[in-house]
Scaffold this active site. Structure first.
Site, short mmCIF file in Angstrom:
data_model
loop_
_atom_site.label_atom_id
_atom_site.label_comp_id
_atom_site.label_asym_id
_atom_site.label_seq_id
_atom_site.Cartn_x
_atom_site.Cartn_y
_atom_site.Cartn_z
N TYR A 47 4.08 2.43 6.00
CA TYR A 47 3.16 3.18 5.13
C TYR A 47 2.66 2.25 4.03
O TYR A 47 3.24 1.19 3.76
CB TYR A 47 3.85 4.42 4.54
CG TYR A 47 4.83 4.12 3.42
CD1 TYR A 47 4.41 4.08 2.08
CD2 TYR A 47 6.16 3.85 3.69
CE1 TYR A 47 5.30 3.79 1.06
CE2 TYR A 47 7.06 3.55 2.69
CZ TYR A 47 6.63 3.52 1.37
OH TYR A 47 7.52 3.21 0.37
N CYS A 48 1.60 2.67 3.37
CA CYS A 48 1.03 1.92 2.23
C CYS A 48 0.46 2.96 1.25
O CYS A 48 1.07 4.01 1.03
CB CYS A 48 -0.01 0.91 2.70
SG CYS A 48 -1.41 1.64 3.59
N ASN A 49 -0.70 2.69 0.69
CA ASN A 49 -1.34 3.67 -0.19
C ASN A 49 -2.19 4.67 0.59
O ASN A 49 -2.13 5.88 0.35
CB ASN A 49 -2.22 2.96 -1.24
CG ASN A 49 -1.40 2.30 -2.33
OD1 ASN A 49 -0.37 2.82 -2.75
ND2 ASN A 49 -1.84 1.14 -2.79
N GLY A 82 -2.95 4.19 4.28
CA GLY A 82 -2.81 4.12 5.72
C GLY A 82 -3.55 2.96 6.35
O GLY A 82 -3.36 2.65 7.53
N VAL A 138 1.10 6.82 0.12
CA VAL A 138 1.58 7.48 -1.10
C VAL A 138 0.46 8.16 -1.87
O VAL A 138 0.72 8.99 -2.76
CB VAL A 138 2.33 6.48 -2.02
CG1 VAL A 138 3.57 5.94 -1.34
CG2 VAL A 138 1.41 5.33 -2.42
#
Length: 264
Positions: A128-130, A132, A156
Site C-alpha cells: 500500500y501507499c497513499n 494505490g 492511507v
C-alpha cells in the site's frame, strides 16, 4: 508390314516415356508435400514450445484489497501471520504513521531488496501507499519477479486505517541492529527470558508495561527494539513506548516461535 511394326514400336516407346515422366513428377510432388508437412510440423512444435515457455514466464495476477479487509487482517493476531504488509512510501511518510504491522520498503529501493522477500515467494504480500499508484507499480514488479500472491491495498488517503508511529522490522534486521540498540525490550515470559536473552535486554510483562517507565532512556531518540514470541506482545510494548514520545522504536515481527535466535 515392317513400317507398321516400327510405328507400333515407336508409339510404345513414346507411351513408356510419358508414363515415366508422369511418375517422376508425381514422385517429386509427393516429396515436396512431405517436406512441407514436416516443416509445418516443426514450425508448429516450435510455436507450441514458445507458447508453453511464455506460459511458464507469465506474471501472476495482482489482486486488489480493500482497506477494510487489510485492517481486519491487521487486527487479527493469527491472520496477520499469514501475510507480509509492505508500505512502499518514503521513510518520512512511514514515520508519520503507517499500518500496524507494516514494514517499510520504499518503491525506489524495492528492486534492490527482492532477495529479502525470497521467503515470501509463495506467500501473501500486501502493498500500500497513499493512493494505490506506487503500490500498484511495486505489486507489478513483484508479480513479474515470480511472487505468487501479490495484493495492492487501498492507500492511507483512501481508507481510515488505525495508524501507528513505531516501526516494524524482521528478525534478520533485529540481529543487525541489536548491538547498536540503546535498549531491547523482551516481552516474553520471565522463565524464557531467564533461560537466555539479548544483551541490553530488559524483561517486562505485557500486562505491566508501566514497569518500563523507570527503564526507558532519557534520550527520546534512543534506538529501542522490542521482541517476543510472535510480534504481538512486543507490538503493544512498542506502541506504549512510542506513545511516550520516543521516535526510534522498532517492533520485531519474527518472534522466537518463528525464528531461532542467537542471543549472544
Amino acid at each position: 508390314m515392317k513400317k507398321t511394326r516400327n510405328l507400333l514400336l515407336l508409339m510404345g516407346i513414346l507411351a513408356l516415356a510419358a508414363v515415366s515422366t508422369s511418375c517422376g513428377e508425381s514422385g517429386k510432388a509427393s516429396s515436396g508435400t512431405t517436406a512441407a508437412a514436416a516443416a509445418s510440423d516443426q514450425g508448429g512444435s516450435e510455436a507450441q514450445g514458445k507458447t508453453e515457455k511464455a506460459g511458464e514466464e507469465k506474471s501472476s495476477e495482482v489482486k486488489t484489497m480493500s482497506g477494510a479487509d487489510l485492517q481486519a487482517l491487521e487486527d487479527d493476531k493469527d491472520k496477520k501471520e499469514t501475510a507480509l504488509v509492505i508500505d512502499v512510501r518514503s521513510p518520512e511518510e512511514y514515520a508519520e504513521g503507517h499500518v500496524k504491522f507494516a514494514v517499510n520498503m520504499p518503491l525506489d529501493t524495492l528492486k534492490d531488496r527482492l532477495g529479502e522477500l525470497e521467503p515470501w515467494k509463495d506467500k501473501t504480500l500486501i502493498l500500500y501507499c497513499n493512493s494505490g499508484k506506487k503500490s500498484g507499480e511495486a505489486a507489478k514488479l513483484l508479480a513479474e519477479n515470480g511472487f505468487k500472491d501479490v495484493r495492492n491495498a487501498d492507500g492511507v488517503k483512501q481508507y481510515d486505517y488505525k495508524l501507528v508511529k513505531y516501526g516494524n522490522i524482521t528478525g534478520e534486521e533485529l540481529m543487525k541492529k541489536k548491538d547498536e540498540a540503546d535498549l531491547i525490550v523482551d516481552v516474553r515470559e520471565a522463565k524464557d527470558y531467564e533461560k537466555d536473552h539479548f544483551d541490553k535486554a530488559v524483561n517486562v510483562s505485557v500486562d505491566k508495561l508501566s514497569d518500563l517507565d523507570s527503564l526507558l532512556p532519557e534520550n527520546k531518540d534512543a534506538l529501542i527494539l522490542t521482541h517476543c514470541y510472535s510480534g504481538n506482545r512486543s507490538q503493544k510494548a512498542a506502541e506504549y513506548i512510542a506513545d511516550k514520545g520516543y521516535t526510534n522504536v522498532w517492533n520485531t515481527l519474527d518472534g522466537t516461535k518463528e525464528m531461532e535466535y542467537s542471543f549472544h
